[in-house]
Design an enzyme around this catalytic site. Structure first.
Site, PDB file in Angstrom:
ATOM      1  N   ASP A  44       0.852  -1.200   0.000  1.00  0.00           N
ATOM      2  CA  ASP A  44       0.000   0.000   0.000  1.00  0.00           C
ATOM      3  C   ASP A  44       0.883   1.244   0.000  1.00  0.00           C
ATOM      4  O   ASP A  44       1.579   1.502   0.976  1.00  0.00           O
ATOM      5  CB  ASP A  44      -0.874   0.019   1.258  1.00  0.00           C
ATOM      6  CG  ASP A  44      -2.014  -0.976   1.165  1.00  0.00           C
ATOM      7  OD1 ASP A  44      -2.133  -1.830   2.057  1.00  0.00           O
ATOM      8  OD2 ASP A  44      -2.762  -0.912   0.175  1.00  0.00           O
ATOM      9  N   ASP A 183     -10.762  -4.403  -0.339  1.00  0.00           N
ATOM     10  CA  ASP A 183      -9.622  -4.051   0.514  1.00  0.00           C
ATOM     11  C   ASP A 183     -10.117  -3.197   1.674  1.00  0.00           C
ATOM     12  O   ASP A 183     -10.642  -2.113   1.481  1.00  0.00           O
ATOM     13  CB  ASP A 183      -8.621  -3.257  -0.346  1.00  0.00           C
ATOM     14  CG  ASP A 183      -7.420  -2.776   0.437  1.00  0.00           C
ATOM     15  OD1 ASP A 183      -6.479  -2.276  -0.197  1.00  0.00           O
ATOM     16  OD2 ASP A 183      -7.419  -2.881   1.685  1.00  0.00           O
TER      17      ASP A 183
HETATM   18  C1  DX5 Z   1      -6.114   1.153   3.517  1.00  0.00           C
HETATM   19  C2  DX5 Z   1      -5.325  -0.079   3.220  1.00  0.00           C
HETATM   20  C3  DX5 Z   1      -5.835  -1.205   4.099  1.00  0.00           C
HETATM   21  C4  DX5 Z   1      -5.010  -2.435   4.102  1.00  0.00           C
HETATM   22  C5  DX5 Z   1      -5.811  -3.610   4.617  1.00  0.00           C
HETATM   23  O1  DX5 Z   1      -5.700   2.191   2.704  1.00  0.00           O
HETATM   24  O2  DX5 Z   1      -5.421  -0.407   1.836  1.00  0.00           O
HETATM   25  O3  DX5 Z   1      -7.167  -1.486   3.693  1.00  0.00           O
HETATM   26  O4  DX5 Z   1      -4.440  -2.690   2.945  1.00  0.00           O
HETATM   27  O5  DX5 Z   1      -5.911  -3.352   5.946  1.00  0.00           O
HETATM   28  P1  DX5 Z   1      -6.871  -4.155   6.944  1.00  0.00           P
HETATM   29  O6  DX5 Z   1      -6.973  -5.589   6.433  1.00  0.00           O
HETATM   30  O7  DX5 Z   1      -6.162  -4.072   8.262  1.00  0.00           O
HETATM   31  O8  DX5 Z   1      -8.164  -3.452   6.907  1.00  0.00           O
END
Ligand code: DX5
Length: 226
Positions: A44, A183
């Site tokens: 990310d 996501d």
């Molecule tokens: C937000 C990120 C998160 C991450 C996943 O910008 O993209 O969504 O990758 O995080 P979790 O699984 O902890 O929600």
């Protein structure tokens, strides 16, 4: 050092660990247990403008690929993705996703494709699904954010399920092979909901890396959605 590059697999990619929640002090220890259970790994990238957080530069991509032994999906949460595409491609990204809300998003998607990588388009929760229509003929992945981008560990937004269902319908009608990725807030309680709505690629960060046994946790989730 020559970048480590793994090709993006063509098959399903049910779960995609997000390194945002991994142990940066030892990515190998974080990623090795889930290597055989994940489709690929997501990095990310945040620029502190498009989202109120700052995360990684291109340098981490090759390390993540080596540590995970998997293809790397770079999720650009940046205002001006055109500035970064070449650097992340050169670092070993196999798939680059830009946000529909970012500057010159369509041109960036086309540039990613022209460079021979897989290309994704991501939508913030409030962005209408219709924004993917002009690119449906070129996209390899549509990412429906199920949280506001910027941070791991947020709660899944249930209202996004209808958007995932609509995206599944759109992709099915296109007749093209396009991953439908979600996501944000994916965990034991939401994975089956997201898969049931039509997602075939679930990014998972905090729920996975906070599990006492991430491999067992991911095996359990795969069973839940199969
Ligand atoms: C937000 C990120 C998160 C991450 C996943 O910008 O993209 O969504 O990758 O995080 P979790 O699984 O902890 O929600």
């Amino acid at each position: 050092m020559k970048p480590t590059v793994f090709p993006v697999p063509s098959g399903p990619a049910e779960f995609v660990p997000s390194v945002l929640s991994a142990d940066f002090a030892c990515l190998e220890r974080s990623l090795a247990p889930v290597r055989k259970l994940a489709g690929w790994v997501q990095v990310d990238v945040m620029d502190g403008h498009f989202v109120p957080n700052l995360s990684f530069g291109p340098g981490i991509v090759s390390s993540v690929a080596r540590a995970g032994g998997l293809a790397v999906d770079v999720h650009l949460m940046v205002e001006r993705p055109a500035l970064f595409i070449e650097a992340f491609a050169a670092a070993g990204a196999g798939l680059i996703t830009v946000h529909a809300e970012a500057e010159n998003a369509a041109a960036c998607v086309k540039k990613v494709k022209a460079m021979g990588l897989k290309a994704g388009l991501a939508l913030r929760p409030k962005t209408p699904l219709g924004r993917v229509l002009p690119l449906l003929k070129v996209l390899d992945l549509v990412l429906i954010m199920t949280v506001e981008p910027g941070f791991g560990g947020q709660a899944f937004i249930p209202a996004m399920l209808s958007k995932v269902e609509a995206a599944r319908e759109l992709i099915s009608r296109s007749g093209r092979k396009i991953w439908l990725q979600v996501d944000g807030g994916i965990n034991a309680g939401t994975a089956a909901l997201a898969a049931g709505a039509g997602a075939d690629s679930l990014v998972i960060g905090s729920a996975l890396f906070s599990a006492p046994d991430p491999a067992a946790f991911l095996k359990g989730l795969r069973k839940k959605i199969s």
